[in-house]
Motif scaffolding. Structure first.
Motif, PDB file in Angstrom:
ATOM      1  N   UNK A 141       0.835  -1.210   0.000  1.00 13.47           N
ATOM      2  CA  UNK A 141       0.000   0.000   0.000  1.00 13.47           C
ATOM      3  C   UNK A 141       0.866   1.254   0.000  1.00 13.47           C
ATOM      4  N   UNK A 142       1.913   1.254   0.857  1.00  9.98           N
ATOM      5  CA  UNK A 142       2.762   2.448   0.935  1.00  9.98           C
ATOM      6  C   UNK A 142       3.531   2.647  -0.363  1.00  9.98           C
ATOM      7  N   UNK A 144       2.599   2.058  -3.298  1.00 10.91           N
ATOM      8  CA  UNK A 144       1.755   2.588  -4.368  1.00 10.91           C
ATOM      9  C   UNK A 144       1.063   3.894  -3.996  1.00 10.91           C
ATOM     10  N   UNK A 145       1.405   4.459  -2.817  1.00 12.60           N
ATOM     11  CA  UNK A 145       0.624   5.597  -2.321  1.00 12.60           C
ATOM     12  C   UNK A 145       1.142   6.939  -2.807  1.00 12.60           C
ATOM     13  N   UNK A 146       2.235   6.958  -3.550  1.00 13.90           N
ATOM     14  CA  UNK A 146       2.816   8.235  -3.955  1.00 13.90           C
ATOM     15  C   UNK A 146       2.725   8.402  -5.467  1.00 13.90           C
ATOM     16  N   UNK A 147       2.604   9.658  -5.880  1.00 14.79           N
ATOM     17  CA  UNK A 147       2.571   9.905  -7.315  1.00 14.79           C
ATOM     18  C   UNK A 147       3.943   9.673  -7.929  1.00 14.79           C
ATOM     19  N   UNK A 151       9.731   7.857  -4.608  1.00 16.23           N
ATOM     20  CA  UNK A 151       9.438   8.201  -3.230  1.00 16.23           C
ATOM     21  C   UNK A 151       8.733   7.034  -2.537  1.00 16.23           C
ATOM     22  N   UNK A 155      10.181   5.107   0.832  1.00 14.66           N
ATOM     23  CA  UNK A 155       9.415   5.066   2.077  1.00 14.66           C
ATOM     24  C   UNK A 155       9.088   3.635   2.474  1.00 14.66           C
TER      25      UNK A 155
END
Lengths: 244, 221
Positions: A141-142, A144-147, A151, A155
């Motif tokens: 989830x993390x 895939x959470x950034x544009x 990054x 993370x």
């Protein structure tokens, strides 16, 4: 050697060579493991035929922990040396590991019903495996959470390293706590305590699962490289299109 | 040390000025616990049995809800970059923010806990141990939470993501915090559980600011 394969093209060339061999090895090992597991091994004197679930359950549980260790290792390499391939390997490993963890939990549950009389108990081994599944899902989830994908991978790499504390807890949970789940019987001091007839298919299946992981890993890394290229092309196209 | 105190004082001032924010965390804590007598029925022996677990879970969720603000507001208005430019280590900055978070959420939760224990019919001998366990456990929640709060900076849907990242890591604190209270209520000693809670705290104390600072550096790149 280590930095040589930081170049994805060079790595893909190597992958082209070894992928058919790994695929072949997986099919042979899986066939032999299934034959010995389903036909050529005796049923357990206590558990009867249900013992055959072990040939799926135990290797998936091993692979669940192995994949998390591989994930944490790749993340450490990616963070320390900024190795681009380690990034891809980590991202490619996570869904495979999550699938193995899920498989271990489901087969364990199916095995627990006839043996323990319940689908699920909150004992230390089961609980820590469930936490492992959550850690995998959190990582994905993390990631895939950034544009900006860069990054996301940095993370989530930190998160993967933090979550590694859970792996020794899973391994030793059956020794530290008095649990319903049985303690280790293959990898332990003084040699395995299970009979060779059962050990052989178990080890064959474990080897098959490992080569299967490598096989799928190569496919997934290939996909990640291709996706990266597509993204770069689309960005380029969007930019030139905007200007023109 | 002066840098540490400055950041701590700044964060406490900010929390004081927006006084409702920390109060809302406590209100959430109270309401979440009060829902249980409605949900499971008001029989006092059932409530007494589940009281330690319910109070701990609600404390966990309340601590997590306030985590999102830990770095987010500073990140958005740019002051986080200025904090990072200071001549003190980023780890110290993270530590100061964690202490401020604990003082504004952990401490109020501990103060509110005895009241909730009364509402939940917790047996008398469980009160002291509940407070002791919360004192040992809630700082760990702030420490671990700081990692999650730093990791989600700049992501889409940060708050819901934060719960997915942080709650699995909270489970050990929950297990030993609840089992300490349960042990004392059923007439055993809780020394082992308290020692483990303390051990987790002292392991998290140096490691979490370090990891949190690493995560902040990724966010500020």
């Amino acid at each position: 050697m280590f930095h040589r394969f930081a170049n994805p093209t060079r790595f893909l060339k190597l992958a082209d060579v070894i992928q058919p061999w790994i695929a072949g090895a997986t099919l042979v090992l899986l066939g032999a493991g299934l034959y010995f597991g389903l036909f050529a091994s005796p049923p357990d004197y206590q558990q009867g035929e249900t013992v055959r679930l072990m040939y799926i359950h135990v290797p998936s549980a091993w692979m669940a922990m192995f994949c998390y260790s591989a994930l944490a290792g790749s993340c450490a390499v990616a963070l320390i040396w900024k190795h681009p391939l380690a990034d891809l390997a980590a991202r490619a490993t996570a869904p495979i590991g999550a699938a193995f963890t899920f498989l271990a939990l489901v087969t364990g549950s199916l095995w627990g019903k006839p043996m323990w009389g319940t689908w699920w108990v909150w004992d230390a081994r089961l609980t820590s495996m469930l936490v492992l599944l959550f850690l995998y899902l959190g990582y994905i989830a993390l990631n895939n959470a950034f544009d900006d994908p860069q990054r996301g991978s940095k993370s989530s790499a930190i998160l993967a390293l933090v979550g590694f504390v859970n792996v020794p807890i899973i391994k030793f949970s059956v020794d530290w706590w008095n649990t319903l789940h049985q303690p280790a019987s293959v990898v332990k001091m003084g040699g395995p305590s299970i009979h060779a007839d059962i050990l052989l298919p178990l080890l064959l299946m474990a080897a098959a699962f490992t080569t299967y992981y490598l096989w799928v890993l190569l496919i997934r890394i290939r996909t990640e490289v291709a996706l990266g290229k597509i993204r770069a092309r689309q960005m380029q196209k969007a930019q030139t299109g905007y200007k023109g | 040390m002066t840098g540490f105190m400055l950041i701590l004082r700044r964060d406490l001032h900010l929390a004081m000025r927006q006084g409702m924010d920390s109060l809302m965390v406590v209100m959430f804590f109270v309401i979440a616990v009060v829902l249980f007598p409605f949900g499971v029925g008001p029989e006092s022996n059932i409530l007494a049995r589940i009281a330690p677990g319910v109070i701990w879970v609600a404390a966990l969720l309340a601590a997590m809800l306030s985590l999102e603000r830990l770095f987010q507001t500073d990140y958005e208005d740019g002051s986080l970059e200025l904090l990072a430019l200071q001549p003190i280590a980023l780890e110290i900055t993270v530590m100061a923010k964690v202490v401020a978070h604990w003082l504004t959420t952990g401490l109020p939760l501990i103060v509110a806990a005895p009241l909730l224990a009364v509402l939940m019919n917790l047996p008398d001998e469980g009160f002291v141990i509940l407070i002791v366990a919360l004192v040992l456990g809630t700082p760990t929640l702030s420490l671990i939470g700081a990692i999650g709060a730093a990791l989600i900076l700049g992501s889409r849907r940060g708050g819901i993501l934060l719960s997915l990242l942080v709650l699995p890591l909270y489970i050990p604190v929950l297990i030993f915090g609840v089992s300490a209270v349960d042990a004392v209520i059923s007439g055993f000693e809780a020394k082992a559980q308290l020692l483990i809670l303390g051990g987790i705290f002292f392991a998290a104390l140096p490691l979490c600011p370090w990891v949190g600072a690493a995560a902040l550096r990724q966010a500020l790149d």
